[in-house]
Every structure is written in structure tokens, then in C-alpha cells.
Design an enzyme around this catalytic site. Sequence first.
Site, PDB file in Angstrom:
ATOM      1  N   ASP A  99      96.303  71.664  -8.286  1.00  0.00           N
ATOM      2  CA  ASP A  99      97.439  71.642  -7.366  1.00  0.00           C
ATOM      3  C   ASP A  99      98.204  72.949  -7.561  1.00  0.00           C
ATOM      4  OD1 ASP A  99      99.517  70.522  -5.708  1.00  0.00           O
ATOM      5  OD2 ASP A  99      98.997  68.548  -6.518  1.00  0.00           O
ATOM      6  N   ASP A 195     100.352  72.817  -2.303  1.00  0.00           N
ATOM      7  CA  ASP A 195     101.545  72.007  -2.089  1.00  0.00           C
ATOM      8  C   ASP A 195     102.421  72.592  -0.966  1.00  0.00           C
ATOM      9  OD1 ASP A 195     103.213  69.794  -3.299  1.00  0.00           O
ATOM     10  OD2 ASP A 195     104.651  71.431  -3.471  1.00  0.00           O
ATOM     11  N   GLU A 251      98.644  70.978   2.058  1.00  0.00           N
ATOM     12  CA  GLU A 251      99.537  69.881   2.425  1.00  0.00           C
ATOM     13  C   GLU A 251     100.446  70.393   3.536  1.00  0.00           C
ATOM     14  OE1 GLU A 251     102.782  66.799   0.547  1.00  0.00           O
ATOM     15  OE2 GLU A 251     102.824  68.901  -0.010  1.00  0.00           O
ATOM     16  N   ASP A 325     102.654  60.427  -3.318  1.00  0.00           N
ATOM     17  CA  ASP A 325     103.930  60.366  -2.586  1.00  0.00           C
ATOM     18  C   ASP A 325     104.008  59.150  -1.654  1.00  0.00           C
ATOM     19  OD1 ASP A 325     104.750  62.858  -3.632  1.00  0.00           O
ATOM     20  OD2 ASP A 325     103.738  63.931  -2.016  1.00  0.00           O
TER      21      ASP A 325
HETATM   22  C1  GLC Z   1     104.731  67.781  -2.157  1.00  0.00           C
HETATM   23  C2  GLC Z   1     104.302  66.948  -3.338  1.00  0.00           C
HETATM   24  C3  GLC Z   1     105.475  66.153  -3.809  1.00  0.00           C
HETATM   25  C4  GLC Z   1     106.561  67.106  -4.230  1.00  0.00           C
HETATM   26  C5  GLC Z   1     106.903  68.098  -3.110  1.00  0.00           C
HETATM   27  C6  GLC Z   1     107.702  69.250  -3.634  1.00  0.00           C
HETATM   28  O1  GLC Z   1     105.096  67.009  -1.073  1.00  0.00           O
HETATM   29  O2  GLC Z   1     103.203  66.147  -2.990  1.00  0.00           O
HETATM   30  O3  GLC Z   1     105.138  65.279  -4.840  1.00  0.00           O
HETATM   31  O4  GLC Z   1     107.698  66.397  -4.575  1.00  0.00           O
HETATM   32  O5  GLC Z   1     105.757  68.646  -2.535  1.00  0.00           O
HETATM   33  O6  GLC Z   1     106.903  70.082  -4.409  1.00  0.00           O
END
Ligand code: GLC
Length: 530
Positions: A99, A195, A251, A325
Site C-alpha cells: 500500500d 491510496d 483507490e 474501510d
Molecule cells: C484510504 C484508506 C483509508 C485511509 C484513507 C486516508 O481511503 O483506505 O483507510 O483512512 O485513505 O489515507
Amino acid sequence: MNDYNWWQRAVIYEVYVRSFRDSDGDGVGDLPGVIEKLPYLQDLGVDAIWLTPFYKSPMVDNGYDVSDYDHVDPLFGTDEDFGRLVAEAHARGMKVVIDIVVNHTSSEHPWFRESRSSVDSPYRDWYHWTKTPTRWGSQFGGPAWHFDETTGEYYLGLFSAEQPDLNWKNPAVRAAVKEMMRRWAGRGVDGFRLDVISLIGKPDEPKDGAANAWGFTDWHWQVANAPEAHEYIRELHREVFEPYHLMTVGEASGVTLEESLKYSGRTREELDMVFQFEHVGLDGSETWKWTHGRIPVPQLKEVLFHWQEGLSEDGWNGLFWCNHDQPRIVSRLGDEGVYRERSAKMLATCLHGMKGTPFVYQGEELGMTNVVFSAVDELQDIESVNAYEALTSSGRYTPEEMLSILSEKSRDNARTPMPWDFGENAEAQVLQEDSVWSYYKELIRLRHENDCLAFGSFRRLTGVPDDVSAYLRVSDAETLLVVCNFSGETRELVLPEWKGAHRLIGNVLDSLFLETGQLEPYEAAIYSKA
Ligand code: GLC
């Protein structure tokens, strides 16, 4: 099918390191724990594991606030443990995806400490600073521009004050990120989950969007999927992903189909695929996700099918129900009671029948369900704790109401420890032929062995009951029918042309579906016709 990338017929398993396996009994999962459970993952048949952040971090957001990108936090083990994990995963034929959190750092990262120290710091421009903030709200509550006393200016932290956003416009930031990525490639990793990568392009002139329920304004419209984000990602592709043969999944909350085609289109040279969130956002309201409510199945089908059809010729889908999440999918769309196992298998069938790369989140393969939170101190997640404070102190919800909403929606639902022991749990399920675990194993095997399931085109079936999902996967040699009853009642769907077809997998023993058109509650199956 000879000409494809490994991830196109892969199933990837997400390990949330802190709650996967605790090898030293300190109450927190760790990398040696992941190593210990590699045989379990190999047995399940997954092709790769995605590890959530294990880097040094003050853990304000459970590691999504990185203070040192190059080293393992002592809570999770050592740098040597990481090396051993990569070597042992590879020896078992599994790839390792890590990640990468580079939209922001921790406020404890040396870059940010430097940046905030003076307006003349060489690192000042590594982050976003202003004297005239907008009223943007942050993801975890409160304003997104944070006042800093040292220099009397505000810095941007879209998530929390402890997660300042990096300024990607600055070439020195991009150079540092690329070097860091190359170092991880050098340590043997096979891919990156990036991320909130859709947020890295920030506007030169931030403007207020619509106000939300808390009186802060929206920034997504100006930030998410900005043209600059695509430019920066192409630079990363050219200089890191491509030369180091890294698989990438971005993401991208709020991403549209059109934007997704830009990220993952074959000729675009950006990412291999993105996670979109439309299907898991269908149970929200004006208080965002903080409301009761179930995902309506007709809309769910529409969204999933829209993405399948939209990415059928170009681009690629990252398929998921769950991650760290999201609440547990059985609680959300299945049945926590007598049909827990059957509905877990149904949901798996629907997702793994589609075209794309399926992701399994730890515990999903056991049919895990949500937790019931009865007091605020049972919550650990910054987002949940802050939402509780904000929505109860404003009088929007009573504490009881909010706890019941959190029991449905909190991210902590996904972050409970993996139940490894015997009983209803992992080790017992591995030994049972009809367990949810064995069903996932079979679906994973099918994706590896069946070309049509991996690459066949998608076609929706119409004239189907509202809470039944039915679609075809079509290749030259074979057609597959994937049928799933999302309801706890019997449903009828008569498909005479499928009579006598071969069932590849199904969750109801001695199903009469093809003969009678009757689908049992939560029944699901995949049929094949040559
Ligand atoms: C993404 C991650 C989450 C985190 C956010 C900020 O959405 O999956 O867990 O809190 O980014 O980094």
C-alpha cells in the site's frame, strides 16, 4: 489465452496487518504473523497479497499516516521480517502488493516537520500552505485547512490535521516519491495499491463547493480526478511502474466510468485498474454514510452492470465487496442469521462471476459479519470516533442511534481480529467441504482454470426479478450463466434454454433451478454451456 498479464486472472487477498495474525501476543497483528499464515493463503489459492501500511507511523489513522516510508514500524516487526515475507510468499508462488500512501504523509514525517518550521524552509513548498483558507471540510471531521502557529498560516490536510497533503506540483516531491517507490521495487514487491491516488492533483485556486451537513464545504468536485492527477500518474508509470514491472491498482473514490477509462485504458499508460466505490455508496444520505439503510439491489445491479459493460472493451475492473474501510458484506447485503453461509457464498458468486480482478478482504472468505458497538470506547477508528462526537454533539443523533448506525457502517467492523481458532472459525472451515472458505477456494480455482470466466465478455440478462442478478459471460467456446438471488425468499426465473446445462459451482445442494425456475433464498450458481 496466452497473452495476458498475471493480474488479469488473479485473485488478490487484502491483509489488514494489524488485525490479521498476532505472532508475539502484544494484541496487534504483525509481519511474522502474516508469514505464519502464508500456507493458509496458498491453500486458499490466492495469487497475491496486498498488505496495508506497515511503515513507521504515529498510527493516528492506523498507518495511513506514514512518518517513514522506508522502514517497518516496530509494532509490525522489522525490515528483515518484511524481506522474509517477500521471499517466503514468492517461494509459495504468491506475489506481494504493498500500500503506497502518497497523497499525504504523517505530520510527524521529517518533510512536514521541516515544512512547518519556517516559510523559508526548502521543504515549505512540499505541502500546501495558505493565509486565506477555503471552508473545505476534512474527511475525518473538522476543517481541511489547519492553522499552524509557528508561521501563522494554514496547511491542507484533506483527511485529518495529522495527515498533511503533499504538493505534487513540486517536482522535488515527485522525485522523492519515485525514488521511494523504486526502493520498494528493489526489495522485491510486485505491485502497489495506491491510496486515494485520485486526489493528488490540487487546484491552484481552491474554491468552496456546496456546504455539507456540518457547514463545511465540498472539495471533491475540484480535487478528485483532476487532470494533473492523470499527468502525475503517467509520469509514475513511465519512470517506475513500467520499468519495474509493477502491477498497480488505484483507490479512486468518486471516480466515474469515464475517468476510470482514463486511469486504466490500455493505451493511457497510467494504472492497471482502479477501485471505484459507486456500488458501496448506495446506502448513504446527506450525512454521507452515517445513516441506516441497506443497499437497494436493483440499483446495485445497475451500477455493477454499468461498470461491467463500460469496461468491457478497454480498461479493467478491480472487483470488491469488502476492504478495511467497508462494513462486512454479509451484514450489508446478505443474512446474518440462518442464511449467513449461503448468502456469503451468493455474494461471492456474484462478484467472482464478473470480469475483472476480484479482491478478497481477510475474513470475507469465512463469511464474517459486523460487530455490535454498545459504547463509544469500543471504537478505535478516527473516522468513527470523530463522527460519533460530531453527530451526537450537534444533536443530529442520540448516542444510542449513532452507535447503532456505527454498528452498521463503522470501518471498525472490518478491523476485528481474524478468528483463527477452531469452532466456527478459519481452521474449522478449511477442513469442511461445504464451508464458505471452501467455496471461495473453488471460485478462485475456476478463475484460474476457466478462460471464459477470466476473459469472456459480459452480457446482462433482462426480465429478471428485481432482487435477482443474472448475467452471462461469453467466449467463442463457452457461455456461462451467473445467477444470484439476493433475497431471503424464493424467486422465479425460468430459463428454458439453459435446461440440462452443467453447474460449475452453486450454493444449494440438489438445486432444482434449471428444471423448475425456482431459486431458493440466497441461491446462487454458475452454469456452463458449450
Ligand atoms: C484510504 C484508506 C483509508 C485511509 C484513507 C486516508 O481511503 O483506505 O483507510 O483512512 O485513505 O489515507
